[in-house]
Design a protein around this motif. Structure first.
Motif, PDB file in Angstrom:
ATOM      1  N   PHE A  46       1.462  -1.040  -0.277  1.00 52.64           N
ATOM      2  CA  PHE A  46       0.006  -0.143  -0.156  1.00 52.64           C
ATOM      3  C   PHE A  46       0.702   1.181  -0.057  1.00 52.64           C
ATOM      4  CE2 PHE A  46      -2.238  -3.353   2.486  1.00 52.64           C
ATOM      5  CZ  PHE A  46      -3.401  -4.151   0.988  1.00 52.64           C
ATOM      6  N   PRO A  47       1.547   1.764  -1.422  1.00 54.26           N
ATOM      7  CA  PRO A  47       2.531   2.856  -0.851  1.00 54.26           C
ATOM      8  C   PRO A  47       2.142   4.070  -1.638  1.00 54.26           C
ATOM      9  CG  PRO A  47       2.275   1.840  -3.141  1.00 54.26           C
ATOM     10  CD  PRO A  47       1.128   0.319  -2.651  1.00 54.26           C
ATOM     11  N   GLY A  48       1.254   4.229  -1.819  1.00 47.90           N
ATOM     12  CA  GLY A  48       0.427   6.047  -1.882  1.00 47.90           C
ATOM     13  C   GLY A  48      -0.706   5.733  -0.521  1.00 47.90           C
ATOM     14  N   ALA A  49      -2.098   6.722  -2.268  1.00 48.19           N
ATOM     15  CA  ALA A  49      -2.922   7.218  -0.710  1.00 48.19           C
ATOM     16  C   ALA A  49      -4.117   5.859   0.334  1.00 48.19           C
ATOM     17  CB  ALA A  49      -4.292   7.788  -1.742  1.00 48.19           C
ATOM     18  N   LEU A  50      -3.970   6.616   0.946  1.00 48.80           N
ATOM     19  CA  LEU A  50      -5.013   5.260   1.753  1.00 48.80           C
ATOM     20  C   LEU A  50      -5.545   6.514   2.894  1.00 48.80           C
ATOM     21  CD1 LEU A  50      -5.253   2.723   2.873  1.00 48.80           C
ATOM     22  CD2 LEU A  50      -3.925   2.814   4.937  1.00 48.80           C
ATOM     23  N   ARG A  51      -7.395   6.143   2.088  1.00 45.86           N
ATOM     24  CA  ARG A  51      -8.065   7.390   3.060  1.00 45.86           C
ATOM     25  C   ARG A  51      -9.329   6.894   3.273  1.00 45.86           C
ATOM     26  NH1 ARG A  51      -5.809  10.706  -1.346  1.00 45.86           N
ATOM     27  NH2 ARG A  51      -4.408  11.898  -0.447  1.00 45.86           N
ATOM     28  N   LEU A  52     -10.061   6.579   4.382  1.00 47.06           N
ATOM     29  CA  LEU A  52     -10.620   6.717   5.403  1.00 47.06           C
ATOM     30  C   LEU A  52     -12.166   7.429   5.496  1.00 47.06           C
ATOM     31  CD1 LEU A  52     -13.787   4.983   5.628  1.00 47.06           C
ATOM     32  CD2 LEU A  52     -12.530   4.117   7.549  1.00 47.06           C
ATOM     33  N   GLN A  53     -13.018   8.138   5.162  1.00 46.90           N
ATOM     34  CA  GLN A  53     -13.305   9.348   5.292  1.00 46.90           C
ATOM     35  C   GLN A  53     -15.656   8.798   5.968  1.00 46.90           C
ATOM     36  OE1 GLN A  53     -15.238  12.892   2.677  1.00 46.90           O
ATOM     37  NE2 GLN A  53     -14.549  14.581   4.645  1.00 46.90           N
ATOM     38  N   ALA A  54     -16.395   9.627   6.572  1.00 44.50           N
ATOM     39  CA  ALA A  54     -17.292   8.600   7.056  1.00 44.50           C
ATOM     40  C   ALA A  54     -17.742   9.610   8.031  1.00 44.50           C
ATOM     41  CB  ALA A  54     -17.613   7.114   7.333  1.00 44.50           C
ATOM     42  N   GLY A  55     -18.682   9.696   7.793  1.00 48.20           N
ATOM     43  CA  GLY A  55     -20.079  10.287   8.930  1.00 48.20           C
ATOM     44  C   GLY A  55     -19.314  12.203   8.935  1.00 48.20           C
ATOM     45  N   GLY A  56     -18.679  12.803   7.934  1.00 44.01           N
ATOM     46  CA  GLY A  56     -17.657  13.331   7.872  1.00 44.01           C
ATOM     47  C   GLY A  56     -16.901  13.669   8.642  1.00 44.01           C
ATOM     48  N   GLN A  57     -16.203  12.498   9.524  1.00 43.21           N
ATOM     49  CA  GLN A  57     -14.798  12.215   9.996  1.00 43.21           C
ATOM     50  C   GLN A  57     -13.819  12.332   8.568  1.00 43.21           C
ATOM     51  OE1 GLN A  57     -15.255  10.927  13.871  1.00 43.21           O
ATOM     52  NE2 GLN A  57     -17.354  11.271  13.841  1.00 43.21           N
ATOM     53  N   ASN A  58     -12.805  12.053   9.451  1.00 46.42           N
ATOM     54  CA  ASN A  58     -12.004  11.971   8.051  1.00 46.42           C
ATOM     55  C   ASN A  58     -10.858  10.587   9.815  1.00 46.42           C
ATOM     56  OD1 ASN A  58     -11.821  13.318   5.756  1.00 46.42           O
ATOM     57  ND2 ASN A  58     -10.721  14.740   6.870  1.00 46.42           N
ATOM     58  N   PRO A  67     -22.925   5.067  -0.989  1.00 45.37           N
ATOM     59  CA  PRO A  67     -24.247   4.814  -0.174  1.00 45.37           C
ATOM     60  C   PRO A  67     -23.589   3.469   1.384  1.00 45.37           C
ATOM     61  CG  PRO A  67     -25.218   3.947  -1.156  1.00 45.37           C
ATOM     62  CD  PRO A  67     -23.380   4.315  -1.891  1.00 45.37           C
ATOM     63  N   ILE A  68     -23.454   3.592   2.392  1.00 45.38           N
ATOM     64  CA  ILE A  68     -22.651   2.711   3.622  1.00 45.38           C
ATOM     65  C   ILE A  68     -24.892   1.136   3.650  1.00 45.38           C
ATOM     66  CG2 ILE A  68     -22.453   2.030   6.035  1.00 45.38           C
ATOM     67  CD1 ILE A  68     -20.809   4.697   5.830  1.00 45.38           C
ATOM     68  N   LEU A  69     -24.048   0.319   3.453  1.00 50.26           N
ATOM     69  CA  LEU A  69     -24.868  -1.130   3.805  1.00 50.26           C
ATOM     70  C   LEU A  69     -23.989  -1.832   5.246  1.00 50.26           C
ATOM     71  CD1 LEU A  69     -27.226  -2.135   3.205  1.00 50.26           C
ATOM     72  CD2 LEU A  69     -26.293  -4.094   1.548  1.00 50.26           C
ATOM     73  N   ILE A  70     -25.600  -1.630   5.960  1.00 44.77           N
ATOM     74  CA  ILE A  70     -24.953  -2.693   7.080  1.00 44.77           C
ATOM     75  C   ILE A  70     -24.706  -3.700   7.385  1.00 44.77           C
ATOM     76  CG2 ILE A  70     -24.816  -2.513  10.139  1.00 44.77           C
ATOM     77  CD1 ILE A  70     -23.769  -0.387   9.001  1.00 44.77           C
ATOM     78  N   LEU A  90     -11.420   0.506  13.599  1.00 47.54           N
ATOM     79  CA  LEU A  90     -11.356   0.463  15.186  1.00 47.54           C
ATOM     80  C   LEU A  90     -13.236   0.296  15.278  1.00 47.54           C
ATOM     81  CD1 LEU A  90      -8.496   1.577  16.916  1.00 47.54           C
ATOM     82  CD2 LEU A  90      -9.350  -0.631  16.786  1.00 47.54           C
ATOM     83  N   ALA A  91     -13.901  -0.178  15.875  1.00 49.25           N
ATOM     84  CA  ALA A  91     -14.736  -0.103  16.047  1.00 49.25           C
ATOM     85  C   ALA A  91     -15.833   0.315  16.881  1.00 49.25           C
ATOM     86  CB  ALA A  91     -15.545  -1.744  17.000  1.00 49.25           C
ATOM     87  N   ASP A  92     -14.790   1.188  17.634  1.00 50.38           N
ATOM     88  CA  ASP A  92     -15.070   2.645  18.962  1.00 50.38           C
ATOM     89  C   ASP A  92     -14.736   4.096  17.694  1.00 50.38           C
ATOM     90  OD1 ASP A  92     -12.783   2.633  18.687  1.00 50.38           O
ATOM     91  OD2 ASP A  92     -12.715   2.147  21.393  1.00 50.38           O
ATOM     92  N   ARG A  93     -14.266   3.726  17.034  1.00 44.16           N
ATOM     93  CA  ARG A  93     -13.600   5.430  16.127  1.00 44.16           C
ATOM     94  C   ARG A  93     -14.592   5.708  14.832  1.00 44.16           C
ATOM     95  NH1 ARG A  93      -8.345   6.253  17.652  1.00 44.16           N
ATOM     96  NH2 ARG A  93      -8.536   5.329  19.802  1.00 44.16           N
ATOM     97  N   TRP A  94     -15.836   4.195  14.450  1.00 42.85           N
ATOM     98  CA  TRP A  94     -16.799   4.664  14.070  1.00 42.85           C
ATOM     99  C   TRP A  94     -18.201   5.100  13.286  1.00 42.85           C
ATOM    100  CZ3 TRP A  94     -16.695   3.330   8.187  1.00 42.85           C
ATOM    101  CH2 TRP A  94     -17.921   2.929   7.619  1.00 42.85           C
ATOM    102  N   PRO A  95     -17.662   6.010  12.785  1.00 41.61           N
ATOM    103  CA  PRO A  95     -19.022   7.235  13.267  1.00 41.61           C
ATOM    104  C   PRO A  95     -20.535   6.517  13.080  1.00 41.61           C
ATOM    105  CG  PRO A  95     -17.965   8.120  11.280  1.00 41.61           C
ATOM    106  CD  PRO A  95     -17.232   6.291  11.983  1.00 41.61           C
ATOM    107  N   LYS A  96     -20.955   6.659  14.562  1.00 42.61           N
ATOM    108  CA  LYS A  96     -22.861   5.525  14.544  1.00 42.61           C
ATOM    109  C   LYS A  96     -23.584   5.929  13.086  1.00 42.61           C
ATOM    110  CE  LYS A  96     -22.536   5.700  19.498  1.00 42.61           C
ATOM    111  NZ  LYS A  96     -21.329   3.990  19.395  1.00 42.61           N
TER     112      LYS A  96
END
Length: 403
Positions: free
Chosen positions: A60-72, A93-96, A172-178
């Motif tokens: 994974f040499p380059g970009a690694l990004r995740l934005q969810a619920g307005g959080q980076n 869209p997110i599907l649980i 991490l489960a506790d970092r994922w926006p509810k």
């Protein structure tokens, strides 16, 4: 111990890139070890101490990004890529995952009929494990999603030799926006084929029986870099074992300690990629395997508050009893425990070919493992000097010194 600390700082510094396969981290670590081998005046068992071998590894040499619920979310801290993650940029869209698929047939049928195109499926680790209990059609359907996010309790990275077609993240489960209706994922993944890495092999010729060998091994590689921001220092795993190997080499190169048997020191590459370096050595040995009297593999030696574990201790009871007697006499370590057969480090390919081998690792202390927190500055090294005394006394009892 200051020299040991400096060795570990050198191997774990950001310029080593986590001793992996992005930005030539493994090559930089190998260059450092060649210099140390030369300074110690070890004799090479291969040109420039180097035994090259190929491997496939997903990086994974380059970009690694995740934005969810307005959080980076932060790579390495809040999330990492799965070892087999593919690359791409996905915004959707997110599907649980509906957990009723595990207990209700109608819910399972609805899942299989649902269009996952363009969707980012989120599931928990326990449900990812439970998917293995369902027919393959459920996993195959999940693979149709644009991306997958698995919520876990601890980030534990690893390496893989293959790549899936979709981006896959561990969060991490506790970092994922509810409440996160949408997410954006970007992963730069590169599957390197036939990447050339290396083992570093030096030795001290025996004074009395130079064609009989005692072998000391430790892997110097680690997980490398993940994205442009996160790298895995690998202080305990396994800068600590590599430092121990160098200290033992320094001990036996002193004229007063020159060994009766030849002592070989092997720093293995690509252990984290599946014991690739040690398997290659066993298939292409630089010393005859039947002439190896004993092998001691050093991995995870940075703690020790709870003692030392000896893998293969139960398989080799006579050697294990010798080890414990030495410890009872000299009080090197607070506790020694025996384990049986385990394919968890570089001793394994040797012991499977009949070479008597122990794998030693310390217990207790910090819990950092395969994460960005395995750092030199927090490594206690509480049993390091004791392990050095125990291993050198054990090797001496096997013939490293003359009667």
């Amino acid at each position: 111990m200051e020299r040991v600390r400096q060795t570990i700082r050198s191997l774990t510094g950001p310029d080593m890139q986590g001793r992996g396969y992005v930005r030539q981290g493994d090559q930089k670590a190998a260059h450092y070890l060649r210099q140390r081998f030369r300074q110690l005046k070890l004799q090479p068992l291969a040109p420039d101490f180097t035994q090259q071998f190929p491997l496939d590894v997903n990086t994974f040499p380059g970009a690694l990004r995740l934005q969810a619920g307005g959080q980076n979310l932060r790579p390495g801290v809040d999330f990492i890529a799965e070892p087999t993650s593919g690359g791409g940029r996905i915004s959707g869209p997110i599907l649980i995952l509906d957990t009723l698929i595990f207990t209700h047939e109608t819910a399972g049928q609805r899942w299989l009929e649902q269009n996952l195109g363009g969707k980012i499926v989120v599931l928990r680790q326990r449900d990812a494990d439970r998917l293995r209990t369902l027919p393959d059609a459920f996993t195959q359907h999940l693979n149709q999603a644009a991306a997958r996010v698995t919520l876990i309790s601890k980030l534990t990275a690893s390496l893989a030799a293959s790549q899936e077609p979709q981006p896959r993240l561990l969060v991490l489960a506790d970092r994922w926006p509810k409440k996160a209706p949408q997410a954006t994922i970007q992963v730069d993944a590169h599957l390197q084929r036939d990447y050339r890495s290396q083992n570093l092999v030096g030795y001290i010729p025996g004074r009395v029986q130079p064609d009989s060998f005692l072998v000391v091994t430790a892997h110097y590689d680690h997980l490398g870099r993940m994205g442009k921001q996160a790298y895995f220092p690998g202080a305990n795993d396994n800068a600590s074992g590599t430092a121990m190997l160098l200290e033992l080499a320094a001990y036996y190169t002193q004229s007063a300690n020159r060994p009766a048997y030849s002592v070989v020191f092997i720093a293995f590459g690509a252990e984290e990629a599946g014991l690739v370096g040690s398997r290659y050595f066993v298939e292409h040995p630089l010393v005859p395997l039947p002439h190896i009297k004993f092998l001691v593999n050093l991995d995870l030696l940075g703690t020790g508050d709870e003692g030392l574990t000896v893998v293969n201790g139960r398989l080799l009871p006579v050697a294990y009893q010798s080890l414990t007697r030495l410890n009872e006499k000299h009080h090197f370590i607070s506790d020694i425990a025996a384990r049986g057969r385990a394919a968890n480090s570089d001793h394994f390919p040797f012991s499977e070919r009949g070479v008597p081998a122990f794998f030693l690792y310390t217990r207790g202390g910090i819990k950092a493992y395969h994460d960005v927190e395995d750092r030199a500055e927090t490594l206690p090294l509480s049993a390091f000097t004791g392990v050095f005394g125990l291993v050198s006394a054990f090797l001496n009892s096997l013939g490293a010194t003359a009667e």
